[in-house]
Enzyme design. Structure first.
Site, short mmCIF file in Angstrom:
data_model
loop_
_atom_site.label_atom_id
_atom_site.label_comp_id
_atom_site.label_asym_id
_atom_site.label_seq_id
_atom_site.Cartn_x
_atom_site.Cartn_y
_atom_site.Cartn_z
N ARG A 103 0.82 -1.21 0.00
CA ARG A 103 0.00 0.00 0.00
C ARG A 103 0.86 1.27 0.00
NH1 ARG A 103 -3.11 1.71 -2.69
NH2 ARG A 103 -4.09 -0.35 -2.54
N LYS A 137 1.62 24.91 -3.94
CA LYS A 137 0.38 24.29 -3.46
C LYS A 137 0.58 22.78 -3.43
CE LYS A 137 -2.53 28.08 -5.07
NZ LYS A 137 -3.60 28.50 -6.00
N LYS A 169 3.05 39.61 -3.01
CA LYS A 169 1.65 39.44 -3.37
C LYS A 169 0.82 40.55 -2.75
CE LYS A 169 0.22 35.13 -3.57
NZ LYS A 169 0.20 34.85 -5.04
N GLU A 197 3.65 40.29 -7.96
CA GLU A 197 2.32 40.03 -8.49
C GLU A 197 1.64 41.35 -8.81
OE1 GLU A 197 -0.61 37.08 -6.60
OE2 GLU A 197 -1.42 39.05 -6.02
N ASP A 218 -1.60 38.38 -12.50
CA ASP A 218 -2.57 37.59 -11.75
C ASP A 218 -3.99 37.77 -12.26
OD1 ASP A 218 -3.22 35.83 -9.56
OD2 ASP A 218 -4.08 37.57 -8.55
#
Length: 281
Positions: A103, A137, A169, A197, A218
């Protein structure tokens, strides 16, 4: 045993921790109760889908951790496209070891091959108009592996973490007061690579004037991207980001941007359908 290694990734530690999570204090109580200690299995790992291969050397490490003498033949290269029904690995060894490691080995290959396969779909849809980038991410603890999988699919890694490039950002801008001020502070801190950004074309010149070395455009539509690329005029790389899908990435790639980044490569890729069938040796 293959000589597989990744910078910043301890394969032995990963295998130990993963097996420890599965085995707990009592071990594989089912195999210990049902399978004789000297029983031997032969097995074949195969793909039920057409996939891009990723993670087979890691699967090998799980099996060898429990049976160092296991005979293992890897049948497909990392990054290769294989059809549904393709054999990926052939094994022969201790039956308990195979069942116990199964597994963990499959989970890893299914996850990484799923990422690589989705990544290749995006690369193909982009059709060479720009370079595909992944993002941060990723599942905590699996970043190095997941970014390896995107490379197997044909993408290029974006920054590995918060340490290897500044990315300014909207929240950084809100505190600094403006895009230009945030970029100036990064320059003053001696940071070499400064990604800024921008949400609006009006932010481009202030960001460039303050020292941005890379612009992240963006959530802009195709027309806005084209206008932004024309304004930048090759002074720094440009990156389209935000809401990119398989249906939209081709048009985005025609705008002249240097890169297109896609978070779903690691955030939303489905597991590949890969199985492992055993028989008594």
């Amino acid at each position: 045993m293959s000589d597989f290694s990744l910078p910043g990734f301890d394969l032995s530690a990963f295998v130990r921790a993963t097996l420890a999570e599965d085995l707990g204090a009592e071990g594989d109580i089912t195999s210990l109760a049902v399978i004789p200690a000297d029983a031997r299995f032969e097995g074949v790992m195969d793909s039920r889908d057409a996939i891009i291969v990723a993670g087979l050397p890691i699967a090998e490490a799980f099996f060898r951790a429990l049976d160092p003498e296991m005979e293992i033949e890897i049948l497909a290269e990392e990054g290769a496209a294989v059809p549904a029904g393709a054999d990926l690995m052939r094994l022969s060894g201790n039956a308990r070891a195979m069942l116990t490691a199964e597994r963990s080995a499959l989970n890893t290959v299914q996850h990484l091959a799923g990422i690589a396969t989705m990544t290749r779909q995006y690369v193909d849809a982009l059709a060479g108009g720009a370079t595909l980038l992944d993002t941060r991410k990723t599942i905590p603890g699996l970043r190095v592996l997941e970014k390896y999988a995107t490379r197997m699919g044909g993408a290029t890694n974006h920054r590995m973490g918060l340490w290897d490039a500044a990315m300014i950002k909207d929240n950084h801008v809100a505190v600094a007061g403006s895009v230009a001020e945030a970029a100036r502070r990064a320059v003053a801190a001696g940071i070499k690579d400064i990604i800024v950004e921008v949400d609006h074309i009006e932010q481009i010149e202030p960001a460039l004037g303050a020292g941005a070395t890379h612009l992240l455009l963006d959530n802009m539509n195709v027309e806005q991207l084209r206008a932004s690329v024309e304004l930048v005029a090759g002074r720094v790389p440009t990156e389209a980001s935000g809401g990119v899908t398989l249906e939209t990435i081709g048009a985005i790639g025609t705008t002249g941007v240097t890169y297109v980044s896609v978070g779903r490569l690691t955030q939303s890729a489905p597991a590949a359908d890969i199985g492992l069938d055993f028989a008594l040796a």
